[in-house]
Design an enzyme around this catalytic site. Sequence first.
Site, mmCIF file in Angstrom:
data_model
loop_
_atom_site.group_PDB
_atom_site.id
_atom_site.type_symbol
_atom_site.label_atom_id
_atom_site.label_comp_id
_atom_site.label_asym_id
_atom_site.label_seq_id
_atom_site.Cartn_x
_atom_site.Cartn_y
_atom_site.Cartn_z
ATOM 1 N N HIS A 221 -49.320 10.250 12.533
ATOM 2 C CA HIS A 221 -49.037 9.671 14.178
ATOM 3 C C HIS A 221 -50.286 9.999 14.982
ATOM 4 C CE1 HIS A 221 -46.927 8.357 17.699
ATOM 5 N NE2 HIS A 221 -46.106 9.335 17.939
ATOM 6 N N MET A 265 -57.056 7.756 7.104
ATOM 7 C CA MET A 265 -56.126 8.037 8.513
ATOM 8 C C MET A 265 -57.109 6.870 9.452
ATOM 9 S SD MET A 265 -53.868 10.158 8.146
ATOM 10 C CE MET A 265 -53.576 10.377 6.524
ATOM 11 N N HIS A 269 -49.973 0.725 10.113
ATOM 12 C CA HIS A 269 -49.172 0.814 11.373
ATOM 13 C C HIS A 269 -47.707 0.189 11.008
ATOM 14 C CE1 HIS A 269 -47.249 0.505 15.235
ATOM 15 N NE2 HIS A 269 -48.331 1.381 15.625
ATOM 16 N N ARG A 278 -54.016 -3.353 20.300
ATOM 17 C CA ARG A 278 -54.869 -2.303 21.123
ATOM 18 C C ARG A 278 -56.239 -2.309 20.709
ATOM 19 N NH1 ARG A 278 -50.586 2.251 20.811
ATOM 20 N NH2 ARG A 278 -50.981 1.510 18.391
ATOM 21 N N ASP A 320 -55.989 4.504 16.629
ATOM 22 C CA ASP A 320 -56.611 5.905 16.332
ATOM 23 C C ASP A 320 -58.037 5.802 15.973
ATOM 24 O OD1 ASP A 320 -53.552 6.948 15.830
ATOM 25 O OD2 ASP A 320 -54.699 7.822 17.528
HETATM 26 C C1 SDX Z 1 -49.908 5.900 15.597
HETATM 27 O O1 SDX Z 1 -45.240 3.988 15.695
HETATM 28 C C2 SDX Z 1 -46.409 3.934 16.819
HETATM 29 O O2 SDX Z 1 -46.478 2.910 17.637
HETATM 30 C C3 SDX Z 1 -47.240 4.801 16.521
HETATM 31 C C4 SDX Z 1 -48.628 4.684 17.545
HETATM 32 C C5 SDX Z 1 -48.273 4.815 19.015
HETATM 33 O O3 SDX Z 1 -49.053 4.249 19.633
HETATM 34 O O4 SDX Z 1 -47.339 5.579 19.153
HETATM 35 O O5 SDX Z 1 -49.223 3.432 17.046
HETATM 36 C C6 SDX Z 1 -49.846 5.726 17.299
HETATM 37 O O6 SDX Z 1 -49.392 6.715 15.168
HETATM 38 C C7 SDX Z 1 -50.756 4.913 14.957
HETATM 39 C C8 SDX Z 1 -50.649 5.335 13.326
HETATM 40 C C9 SDX Z 1 -51.561 6.536 12.946
HETATM 41 N N1 SDX Z 1 -51.448 6.869 11.654
HETATM 42 C C10 SDX Z 1 -52.363 6.960 10.784
HETATM 43 O O7 SDX Z 1 -53.597 6.216 10.820
HETATM 44 C C11 SDX Z 1 -52.235 7.232 9.362
HETATM 45 C C12 SDX Z 1 -52.562 6.682 8.408
HETATM 46 N N2 SDX Z 1 -51.453 5.524 8.273
HETATM 47 C C13 SDX Z 1 -50.327 5.425 7.202
HETATM 48 O O8 SDX Z 1 -50.094 6.708 7.025
HETATM 49 C C14 SDX Z 1 -49.497 4.369 7.408
HETATM 50 O O9 SDX Z 1 -50.081 3.223 7.711
HETATM 51 C C15 SDX Z 1 -48.414 4.451 8.510
HETATM 52 C C16 SDX Z 1 -47.727 5.934 8.597
HETATM 53 C C17 SDX Z 1 -49.156 4.459 9.981
HETATM 54 C C18 SDX Z 1 -47.379 3.381 8.460
HETATM 55 O O10 SDX Z 1 -47.084 3.539 7.288
HETATM 56 P P1 SDX Z 1 -45.600 2.809 6.851
HETATM 57 O O11 SDX Z 1 -45.329 1.555 7.393
HETATM 58 O O12 SDX Z 1 -44.486 3.898 6.735
HETATM 59 O O13 SDX Z 1 -46.071 2.217 5.425
HETATM 60 P P2 SDX Z 1 -46.387 2.920 4.094
HETATM 61 O O14 SDX Z 1 -46.787 4.283 4.447
HETATM 62 O O15 SDX Z 1 -45.158 2.740 3.310
HETATM 63 O O16 SDX Z 1 -47.343 1.966 3.382
HETATM 64 C C19 SDX Z 1 -47.098 0.807 2.682
HETATM 65 C C20 SDX Z 1 -48.176 0.601 1.645
HETATM 66 C C21 SDX Z 1 -48.402 1.868 0.749
HETATM 67 O O17 SDX Z 1 -48.605 1.121 -0.521
HETATM 68 P P3 SDX Z 1 -47.984 1.477 -1.806
HETATM 69 O O18 SDX Z 1 -47.770 3.088 -2.011
HETATM 70 O O19 SDX Z 1 -46.514 0.797 -1.510
HETATM 71 O O20 SDX Z 1 -48.591 0.808 -2.854
HETATM 72 O O21 SDX Z 1 -49.466 0.543 2.524
HETATM 73 C C22 SDX Z 1 -50.375 1.634 2.036
HETATM 74 C C23 SDX Z 1 -49.459 2.775 1.227
HETATM 75 O O22 SDX Z 1 -50.026 3.425 0.326
HETATM 76 N N3 SDX Z 1 -51.002 2.147 3.079
HETATM 77 C C24 SDX Z 1 -51.981 2.892 3.214
HETATM 78 C C25 SDX Z 1 -52.375 3.167 4.479
HETATM 79 N N4 SDX Z 1 -51.278 2.722 5.370
HETATM 80 C C26 SDX Z 1 -50.449 2.204 4.349
HETATM 81 N N5 SDX Z 1 -52.857 3.302 2.032
HETATM 82 C C27 SDX Z 1 -53.834 4.012 2.398
HETATM 83 N N6 SDX Z 1 -54.393 4.359 3.777
HETATM 84 C C28 SDX Z 1 -53.525 3.835 4.718
HETATM 85 N N7 SDX Z 1 -53.859 4.217 5.795
#
Ligand code: SDX
Length: 380
Positions: A221, A265, A269, A278, A320
Amino acid sequence: MSDEIKKGLAGVVVDYTAISKVNPETNSLLYRGYPVQDLAANLPFEAVALLLWTGDLPTEDELKQFQEFERAHRALDPNVKQAIDLLPTDCHPMDVGRTAVSVLGANHPKAEDSSPEAELEKAKALFAAFPAVVAYDQRRRRGQDVVEPNADLDYSANFLWMTFGEEQPEEVVDAFRVSMVLYAEHSFNASTFTARVITSTLSDLHSAVTGAIGALKGPLHGGANEAVMHTFDEIGIRKEESREDAAGRAKAWMEDALAQKKKIMGFGHRVYKNGDSRVPTMKAALDRMIAHYGRDEMLGLYDGLEAAMGEAKDIKPNLDYPAGPTYHLMGFDTEMFTPIFIASRITGWTAHIMEQRASNALIRPLSEYNGPDQRELPNG
Ligand code: SDX
């Protein structure tokens, strides 16, 4: 597992909100009906805060009154500084932010008053005081003396003044203001939902914000903006390097990281699946900072990572990703990036706290039991 279970509440609509609309189909974000890009291009952050809290843009007089209040409430209470000074300088600054909000709550004469007027007053006071928490903490970690607030400067310019001890160029202040507008609000994200859960028990505003800070700290997050900078540092920032060479190293790093199944990271999303609405506005601010500081190699690293992730997994950057390098160029220490996010998101969190309270239901979902069947103790 029952197909009724939606892990992570993914895709589950749990309540109404009139505060913001996140629309992945149109890749847009509205704050009380206004496109966030329009707000970022035209309004001081103080006006956006009032919009989120009240539902309408402030009149000139309302904005002037709030700006006077904000300037008069910036200085940290002595016991907040004492509490921060009790914390190790190598603890995470999010712990400092969490602690400071708790002390600010304990100090507030209306801490237990949940009337709409008191809630708005507490939100405004937190908004005004939190920049000094961030500035004080970065300076104490660097062994620098505290810089008192400057009432001649607006919110964003004063934030940078207290942090760096000198006024920053208008272009830098404006890029910082843009980041605060973009970070302010984003519907039921994890930290905002945390604040709503706490509010739903009829607990107080500062408890809800403290809980939200705990949620924001996580790298999935808010902690992602700090983690983005750790990625740049791991690849290595070489100030004289050409943009092309930096991009090449970044692509190689990303390909290796993805081959190791690492989560990168700053990318992906839960709601936006075709890019975070954004990012273009924040990336334009980053581009202005790269030009201002003459740091083309940072653009190479940024572009290289983005291109490699796009080619490999078609996953787009989130806010981010451009925000981290922007704060780095401004001179913030990396671990201070998420506390800056707190300063901005205090507006969204407190708007949701007020909205939850106005139409409350205790938030208490169900769970499906999958533990052992009922059994007797061994001694019968
Ligand atoms: C914020 O919710 C909001 O609005 C939050 C926010 C706000 O303004 O409040 O926008 C702020 O928190 C933005 C997000 C910041 N976080 C990160 O940058 C962390 C990295 N991102 C991931 O952890 C992920 O993208 C999430 C947690 C943000 C969202 O993930 P989901 O929707 O739960 O999806 P998932 O993790 O299940 O991923 C789906 C697939 C997976 O592949 P498989 O394992 O199924 O093969 O996509 C891949 C994931 O591995 N994937 C990524 C990835 N994000 C998704 N692979 C590598 N790196 C990534 N960043």
